[in-house]
Structures are given as structure tokens and as C-alpha cells.
Design an enzyme around this catalytic site. Structure first.
Site, PDB file in Angstrom:
ATOM      1  N   CYS A   1       0.833  -1.206   0.000  1.00  9.49           N
ATOM      2  CA  CYS A   1       0.000   0.000   0.000  1.00  9.49           C
ATOM      3  C   CYS A   1       0.875   1.267   0.000  1.00  9.49           C
ATOM      4  O   CYS A   1       1.482   1.588  -1.011  1.00  9.49           O
ATOM      5  CB  CYS A   1      -0.985  -0.038   1.152  1.00  9.49           C
ATOM      6  SG  CYS A   1      -2.395   1.081   0.915  1.00  9.49           S
TER       7      CYS A   1
ATOM      8  N   HIS B   1      -3.634  -5.378   0.676  1.00  9.34           N
ATOM      9  CA  HIS B   1      -3.117  -5.696   2.007  1.00  9.34           C
ATOM     10  C   HIS B   1      -3.042  -7.203   2.250  1.00  9.34           C
ATOM     11  O   HIS B   1      -3.888  -7.777   2.945  1.00  9.34           O
ATOM     12  CB  HIS B   1      -3.985  -5.026   3.081  1.00  9.34           C
ATOM     13  CG  HIS B   1      -3.743  -3.568   3.207  1.00  9.34           C
ATOM     14  ND1 HIS B   1      -2.852  -3.030   4.108  1.00  9.34           N
ATOM     15  CD2 HIS B   1      -4.249  -2.521   2.507  1.00  9.34           C
ATOM     16  CE1 HIS B   1      -2.829  -1.713   3.977  1.00  9.34           C
ATOM     17  NE2 HIS B   1      -3.665  -1.381   3.012  1.00  9.34           N
TER      18      HIS B   1
ATOM     19  N   GLU C   1      -1.129  -8.729   4.195  1.00  7.87           N
ATOM     20  CA  GLU C   1      -0.796  -9.048   5.591  1.00  7.87           C
ATOM     21  C   GLU C   1      -2.025  -9.343   6.440  1.00  7.87           C
ATOM     22  O   GLU C   1      -1.910  -9.903   7.533  1.00  7.87           O
ATOM     23  CB  GLU C   1       0.006  -7.902   6.225  1.00  7.87           C
ATOM     24  CG  GLU C   1      -0.807  -6.741   6.760  1.00  7.87           C
ATOM     25  CD  GLU C   1      -1.411  -5.828   5.694  1.00  7.87           C
ATOM     26  OE1 GLU C   1      -2.233  -4.936   6.059  1.00  7.87           O
ATOM     27  OE2 GLU C   1      -1.067  -5.984   4.512  1.00  7.87           O
TER      28      GLU C   1
END
Length: 250
Positions: free
Chosen positions: A112, A218, A220
Site C-alpha cells: 500500500c 493488504h 498481511e
């Protein structure tokens, strides 16, 4: 056996009214559980991060997402649309760190804001507000307090090149939580994912780097529930361990 060190530059924040260096914990969890590496946070306050020292201990670099934006002075003569969303201390560390890490061919995973930093540090430019442009969709997150809703998969991206090979898919659906985006891609980077509106959603460094990837989404977030996200963090960890030769494509 010790684990490879993944350096994570912090963001500027305040704790009890005092300046602080912070990293949202989900990134550390993804490094530990997904890449099986050891995260090491680096403060970004003035004079607190020596780039050479950081790179000497790093087996890889993770550039996280953030609520802040890269200051436009680094890529244009525009005034910032959101002047309160600037983190100059982070810019001062990450922007010189990236080309130095690229030169050493250290693995980089940029997420990001991190992807935007990767692009700017190598000479690219950004749209400050993608949602304000007629040709693009609104890629921002919904304004809700439920993180499962906020980070839910939202739109497809079409993959190409090495990224398509790694994930074994032509298209995946990703979570979208960004107001800014790539305007012109830095010349050293190769675009390998596009949203339906044409916005670049991922890019990698050219061949010769074991892993240097920027993604606008994202991965993660809850990596164990998403095989594509887990695959990326596993590959990042393998690169940090030297299991992927630097001469291979990123």
C-alpha cells in the site's frame, strides 16, 4: 537456528501525547507466521535511523501501509491535498532506504503506502486522490469500525508476468484500502497487476532481484485465510533466507 531479520520502518505517531515510532502489529505477525522471519522495527525520528547500519543487519525490507501519504514534494510540484496526512520522518528514512536496498538486491515487500514509496523512490509519480478522477473507481475502504468488513476482498486484479506465475492465477480478488495510487510507474519497475479501471495494483523490480514486489492491497491481513497472501509472504521469507537466487526473476 536464527531467523532472517526483516527490517520494518516505523510510522510517526503519538503515545500519551509524546512522539512515538509505531508499526501496526498485523505486519509483524505476517512476517513471523507467513515468512517465518524476525521483524525488526526501525525508528524514523530525525537522526534515529542510519541507512547503512540498517541494511547491514537486514535480510529483507518490509514497507507497510499507513494512514499517511508520501509528501508530494518528492514526486511533483503539487501541494498536498491532505496536509495533515504527511509523515516526513518516515519519508526521510524510506525514500533513501529503498534505492540503497535495491542496489544491494535485498528482498523488498512493499504494501500500500509502501508500494507508493517504492514507486516514488525509484522515480515514479502518484495520483493524490484516485477517487476524484473520472477514469478510476473509488479504491478507499468503507468507513466502518468492523475490520473484517474494512479489509474484506473488494475487487479483482488481473495478473501478468512473474506474479501470475507465482500465484498460478490470471485473476485474484483483493482488499482495497487506498486513496492514492500510481500515476506514472518508475522505469525500473514492471507492472504485474491491474484493477478493472486500469490502475496499477502491483509491480516488481526487474530480473536480478530475488524478491522486490510492491502491491497496492493488504496481503498481511489474516494471511492464513488467503492462500495468495500466504504464498507471497512465504516467497518473501524464502528470498530472505537465500533460497531464491538473486539471478532469478523477482
Amino acid at each position: 537456528m536464527s531467523r532472517p531479520i526483516i527490517v520494518i520502518p516505523c510510522c510517526t505517531d503519538t503515545v500519551a501525547g509524546l512522539p512515538a515510532d509505531v508499526v501496526v502489529r498485523k505486519y509483524a505477525i505476517a512476517v513471523v507466521e507467513g515468512s517465518e522471519c524476525q521483524p525488526l522495527f526501525v525508528p524514523v525520528g530525525k537522526g534515529l535511523a542510519d541507512i547503512g547500519s540498517v541494511l547491514d543487519v537486514a535480510s529483507g525490507i518490509l514497507l507497510t501501509g499507513a494512514i499517511s501519504n508520501v509528501e508530494p514534494v518528492h514526486y511533483s510540484d503539487e501541494e498536498p491535498i491532505l496536509p495533515d496526512a504527511i509523515d516526513r520522518d518516515r519519508d526521510a528514512v524510506t525514500l533513501p532506504l529503498i534505492p540503497a536496498a535495491i542496489e544491494r538486491k535485498l528482498p523488498i515487500f512493499a504494501i500500500c503506502r509502501g508500494f507508493q514509496e517504492l514507486n516514488v523512490a525509484l522515480g515514479g509519480t502518484l495520483h493524490q486522490a484516485v477517487h476524484a478522477l473520472d477514469d478510476y473507481a473509488d479504491h478507499r475502504e468503507p468507513q466502518v469500525k468492523d475490520f473484517d468488513v474494512m479489509f474484506a476482498a473488494r475487487h479483482p486484479v488481473k495478473l501478468s508476468g512473474e506474479l501470475r506465475t507465482w500465484l498460478g492465477q490470471e485473476t485474484i480478488v483483493v482488499n482495497s484500502l487506498h486513496g492514492q495510487g500510481v500515476k506514472t510507474l518508475a522505469k525500473p519497475l514492471v507492472a504485474e497487476a491491474f484493477a478493472e479501471d486500469g490502475l496499477i495494483e502491483a509491480a516488481r523490480a526487474p530480473s536480478g532481484h530475488s524478491f522486490s514486489l510492491g502491491v497496492q492491497w493488504h496481503p498481511e491481513w489474516q494471511i492464513h485465510s488467503n492462500p495468495h497472501s500466504l504464498a507471497l509472504f512465504r516467497r518473501f521469507g524464502d528470498a530472505a533466507r537465500g533460497k531464491i537466487a538473486k539471478g532469478q526473476a523477482a
